[in-house]
Design an enzyme around this catalytic site. Structure first.
Site, PDB file in Angstrom:
ATOM      1  N   MET A  30       7.695  -6.341  10.735  1.00 19.52           N
ATOM      2  CA  MET A  30       7.224  -5.332  11.691  1.00 19.52           C
ATOM      3  C   MET A  30       6.204  -5.959  12.641  1.00 19.52           C
ATOM      4  SD  MET A  30       7.338  -1.683   9.791  1.00 19.52           S
ATOM      5  CE  MET A  30       5.769  -1.781   8.976  1.00 19.52           C
ATOM      6  N   GLY A  31       6.203  -7.292  12.717  1.00 24.18           N
ATOM      7  CA  GLY A  31       5.332  -7.961  13.667  1.00 24.18           C
ATOM      8  C   GLY A  31       3.888  -8.057  13.206  1.00 24.18           C
ATOM      9  N   HIS A  34       1.278 -12.915  10.254  1.00 25.65           N
ATOM     10  CA  HIS A  34       0.217 -13.733   9.671  1.00 25.65           C
ATOM     11  C   HIS A  34       0.880 -14.854   8.858  1.00 25.65           C
ATOM     12  CE1 HIS A  34       1.246 -11.427   6.108  1.00 25.65           C
ATOM     13  NE2 HIS A  34       0.943 -10.296   6.742  1.00 25.65           N
ATOM     14  N   HIS A  37       3.979 -14.054   6.737  1.00 25.60           N
ATOM     15  CA  HIS A  37       5.272 -14.021   7.444  1.00 25.60           C
ATOM     16  C   HIS A  37       5.751 -15.441   7.760  1.00 25.60           C
ATOM     17  CE1 HIS A  37       3.539  -9.995   8.719  1.00 25.60           C
ATOM     18  NE2 HIS A  37       4.708  -9.631   8.244  1.00 25.60           N
ATOM     19  N   GLY A 147       8.902 -10.739   1.336  1.00 25.13           N
ATOM     20  CA  GLY A 147       7.688 -11.132   0.620  1.00 25.13           C
ATOM     21  C   GLY A 147       7.512 -10.315  -0.654  1.00 25.13           C
ATOM     22  N   GLN A 148       6.996 -10.974  -1.680  1.00 26.05           N
ATOM     23  CA  GLN A 148       6.719 -10.281  -2.950  1.00 26.05           C
ATOM     24  C   GLN A 148       5.616  -9.228  -2.801  1.00 26.05           C
ATOM     25  OE1 GLN A 148       5.748 -12.724  -6.517  1.00 26.05           O
ATOM     26  NE2 GLN A 148       4.570 -10.920  -7.150  1.00 26.05           N
ATOM     27  N   LYS A 149       4.814  -9.355  -1.750  1.00 24.72           N
ATOM     28  CA  LYS A 149       3.723  -8.404  -1.505  1.00 24.72           C
ATOM     29  C   LYS A 149       4.226  -6.953  -1.549  1.00 24.72           C
ATOM     30  CE  LYS A 149       0.030  -6.617   0.643  1.00 24.72           C
ATOM     31  NZ  LYS A 149       0.520  -5.922   1.791  1.00 24.72           N
ATOM     32  N   SER A 185      -2.086  -9.257   4.910  1.00 27.27           N
ATOM     33  CA  SER A 185      -1.362  -8.059   5.352  1.00 27.27           C
ATOM     34  C   SER A 185      -1.780  -7.756   6.785  1.00 27.27           C
ATOM     35  CB  SER A 185      -1.741  -6.881   4.449  1.00 27.27           C
ATOM     36  OG  SER A 185      -1.352  -5.671   5.059  1.00 27.27           O
ATOM     37  N   ARG A 187      -2.182  -4.958   7.882  1.00 26.73           N
ATOM     38  CA  ARG A 187      -3.120  -3.825   7.816  1.00 26.73           C
ATOM     39  C   ARG A 187      -4.546  -4.276   7.486  1.00 26.73           C
ATOM     40  NH1 ARG A 187       1.699  -0.883   5.772  1.00 26.73           N
ATOM     41  NH2 ARG A 187       2.041   0.867   7.190  1.00 26.73           N
TER      42      ARG A 187
HETATM   43  O1  PAF Z   1       8.238  -5.241   5.021  1.00 23.56           O
HETATM   44  C1  PAF Z   1       8.314  -4.858   6.215  1.00 23.56           C
HETATM   45  O2  PAF Z   1       7.651  -5.387   7.113  1.00 23.56           O
HETATM   46  C2  PAF Z   1       9.255  -3.711   6.564  1.00 23.56           C
HETATM   47  O3  PAF Z   1       9.268  -2.750   5.556  1.00 23.56           O
HETATM   48  C3  PAF Z   1      10.672  -4.191   6.918  1.00 23.56           C
HETATM   49  C4  PAF Z   1      11.368  -4.846   5.745  1.00 23.56           C
HETATM   50  C5  PAF Z   1      10.619  -5.165   8.076  1.00 23.56           C
HETATM   51  C6  PAF Z   1      11.513  -2.990   7.351  1.00 23.56           C
HETATM   52  O4  PAF Z   1      10.985  -2.346   8.453  1.00 23.56           O
END
Ligand code: PAF
Length: 284
Positions: A30-31, A34, A37, A147-149, A185, A187
């Site tokens: 979802m962009g 960090h 990702h 990710g396991q997170k 994260s 967030r």
């Molecule tokens: O983990 C995420 O960032 C989201 O839940 C995903 C898998 C990209 C789906 O929108």
């Protein structure tokens, strides 16, 4: 690296890559990327010839009172991060590309999605399963790295893949942490300086589960209580859940048995920010 905005284009690219015999690795995001990702993109490149990253803040996985509108977004910075991590393509569709007018289908998963996150975020996993299915149909990957997170999400995705006969292998990569243990994260950017210091409490709670398990605890409630105690002692959190369960189906026996692999899962609010974390432990 190329930025692709439409489903038709990314499908055509994937078709061509597949025809050339290339293996496609996919990292859905979802962009606001960090290092966590980036590690997924690196893993995708290890497992495949081509890495495609999607960047899409999926509206259908946010409840009406959740943070969809304020979820952090920075496409230009994300593109640089993708390129640095070795991505070949970024698929960043607009909302209307993924959910055109008249869209009326949902992938709904039962069982593994019902408890923990599912009971606090009732529409969340249907939104995730729906968008991941759509992204798989757009990107046509051979393998997708999560990710396991978001541990429960990985089980939900595996269930959807199995049930819907999707020909995509699912790889789960370890959580990347800050130096003090806080899980990375997007967030975390919501946290004030004071909250950021307190945020490692969740990691400490997972470590306290590890400790009592290594001292012989097998009782599920005792393990859950050990985590809750650490979080409550900080005086800063409102716990949604601090629970342990079998790692594969999230079932919750009264007592775990030696040799069983379990997952400890936590979700809690620190001020207005909802943080989640987890760890896998084998019962000695
Ligand atoms: O983990 C995420 O960032 C989201 O839940 C995903 C898998 C990209 C789906 O929108």
């Amino acid at each position: 690296m190329q930025l692709i905005k439409t489903v038709k284009e990314i499908q055509a690219i994937s078709d061509k890559l597949r025809a050339e015999g290339k293996k496609i690795g996919f990292v859905p995001t979802m962009g606001y990327l960090h290092e966590g990702h980036a590690s997924l993109v690196v893993r995708a490149k290890e497992l495949a010839d081509i890495a495609i990253v999607s960047i899409f803040v999926n509206p259908t996985q946010f409840g009406p009172t959740e943070d969809y509108a304020k979820y952090p977004r920075d496409l230009n910075k994300d593109l640089l991060a993708c390129e640095a991590a070795g991505a070949d393509y970024v698929f960043a569709p607009e909302d209307k590309e993924m959910y055109p007018g008249g869209f009326n289908t949902e992938v709904s998963i039962k069982g593994v999605s019902d408890k923990f996150e599912g009971s606090f975020r009732p529409i969340h996993f249907n939104g995730v399963a729906t968008v991941v299915t759509k992204l798989f149909l757009a990107v046509k990957p051979h393998i997708a790295v999560f990710g396991q997170k978001d541990y429960q999400q990985t089980l939900v995705v595996k269930q959807a893949v199995r049930d819907m006969l999707m020909d995509v292998a699912i790889e789960v990569a370890p959580t990347v942490r800050e130096a003090d243990g806080l899980a990375k994260s997007s967030r975390n950017t919501y946290l004030s300086a004071e909250e950021r210091i307190l945020a490692i409490t969740l990691y400490k709670a997972l470590n306290s589960a590890r400790q009592i398990i290594s001292s012989g605890a097998k009782n599920r409630q005792a393990i859950n209580d050990a985590m809750s105690e650490v979080i409550n002692n900080s005086g800063a959190f409102k716990i949604d859940y601090a629970s342990s369960a079998l790692f594969d189906d999230l079932s919750e026996p009264e007592e775990f048995k030696s040799g069983q692999e379990i997952v400890c899962l936590i979700a809690a609010y620190l001020g207005k920010t909802r943080l989640i974390d987890n760890c896998l432990i084998t019962i000695p």
